[in-house]
Design a protein around this motif. Sequence first.
Motif, PDB file in Angstrom:
ATOM      1  N   ASN A   1     -52.637 -14.545  21.130  1.00 40.47           N
ATOM      2  CA  ASN A   1     -51.263 -14.472  20.635  1.00 40.47           C
ATOM      3  C   ASN A   1     -50.387 -13.613  21.535  1.00 40.47           C
ATOM      4  O   ASN A   1     -49.213 -13.922  21.760  1.00 40.47           O
TER       5      ASN A   1
ATOM      6  N   THR B   1     -47.160 -14.825  23.402  1.00 43.64           N
ATOM      7  CA  THR B   1     -45.871 -14.168  23.217  1.00 43.64           C
ATOM      8  C   THR B   1     -45.221 -13.859  24.555  1.00 43.64           C
ATOM      9  O   THR B   1     -44.008 -14.032  24.729  1.00 43.64           O
TER      10      THR B   1
ATOM     11  N   LEU C   1     -47.068 -25.190  22.293  1.00 40.84           N
ATOM     12  CA  LEU C   1     -47.965 -24.085  22.020  1.00 40.84           C
ATOM     13  C   LEU C   1     -49.386 -24.576  21.828  1.00 40.84           C
ATOM     14  O   LEU C   1     -49.625 -25.648  21.283  1.00 40.84           O
TER      15      LEU C   1
ATOM     16  N   THR D   1     -47.622 -17.721  15.202  1.00 41.89           N
ATOM     17  CA  THR D   1     -46.361 -17.708  15.949  1.00 41.89           C
ATOM     18  C   THR D   1     -45.186 -18.059  15.050  1.00 41.89           C
ATOM     19  O   THR D   1     -44.134 -17.400  15.084  1.00 41.89           O
TER      20      THR D   1
END
Length: 464
Positions: free
Chosen positions: A132, A136, A150, A333
């Motif tokens: 993650n 990010t 993603l 997300t």
Amino acid sequence: MTAPEAQAPVLIVDDDPSMRAALRQWMGLADFTPIEAAGAQEAIGKISSSFPGCVVSDVMLQGEDGVSLMRRIGEIDAEIPVILITGHGDVPMAVEAMRNGAYDFVEKPFDPENMAEIVRRAVEKRALVLENRALTRRLEDGSSLESRLLGNSPAMRALRDRILHFASTDAAVLITGETGTGKEVVAQALHDFGSRKDGPFVAINAAALPETMVEAELFGHEAGAFTGADRMRQGRIEAADGGVLFLDEIVSMPMSLQPKLLRVLQEKQVDRIGGRKPVRVDIRIVSAANVDPREAVAARTLREDLLFRLNTIEITIPPLRDRGSDCLVLFDTFVNRFTAQYGLDRPETSARDEAFLQTYGWPGNVRELRNAAERFVLNAGVGRQPLEMLVTGNGAAHEIGEGDTLRAIMDNYERNIIASALRRHDGRIAAVMEELGVPRRTLNEKMTRLGLSRPKAGLTAAED
């Protein structure tokens, strides 16, 4: 063992050499990479914010104790899982340690297999945290393809590679995939990462327009061409000159207009309604369908010669159910985005929520998952409901209560995962073993303990 946790490092901290040796052996047999430290200071020297594994530490260490070590690790990275072990059965200490951020607390003597399971879950969580964070960082660069599509599953990495490879060409692309998989996102990426990125991107959904309007929208018209046409209007094809025309739901285009579109593709020119001469256009065609276009040809809703022109390159987007742990990354997300958007506290997912994320079929794919994340954030402050209830309306009777043990929660999680794999593979044990990364004996023991059996219908000995 699945890819994220296979060979993950486990830092073993214990001042007893024999205990370190035993833990080293057990972790090695469980396919982890054991790293040893005899005390807290030595352990700190082996930890960084990028550490990809977890820490297993005895509470009673010479000098600095394990709880203090856990706090120091938290100052480096609060999301490194720390599992504390003790031989004193100190329940208050265990409770306090869990409140202060310990991932788990295990009493000696402990079952090596149970310890390996706890470590496995800890490194799975750590892998997701690091994934993650990497995502990010990529998302902060909005121009990256990863920020639009993603996921780190092999299927999504392959999809991104194909998009980047074909974006630089001018060949016609047909995108196929189920509803909600992101076909327009792929089409936009083909434009933005290609040689036509400075030209227009014009999208039209053939299924969203009445049949009487499709021709005028696509081809435009001259003034006076029909009642109400008081001035010349440029069609979408002309508007895309120098760029990309995206035709969504191409199989819904009226059969009467398909020959005219075929001529545009062949001749690179468009005839306005009521026009006297064709207009030259320089466009790249990208189209999309949520059904098999060959079945549409067989059903006579799509011309075969038009399909040949549209699918010089065919890109298929995988459904979410075939993307492994991508659903966890995507959900996390989306939750972060909606938390920021609505200015709310970020709700945490339970073990049951994570099990549901990975076992639910997601027929609406990423679009449905995004909606689920938004509902999850908005409902968190008005009575916590399990994600399963928010998505399907079912499952309230199976809610995990405050009195349930971690073992009960994880049993429920494993039961869902294994049962889902058994269904996907029609009970073929070899296929389930490969997907879950567990040996036959381990899988059989888990199925027995969890009360699971495989479907018998349609199986032969050769298929097992």
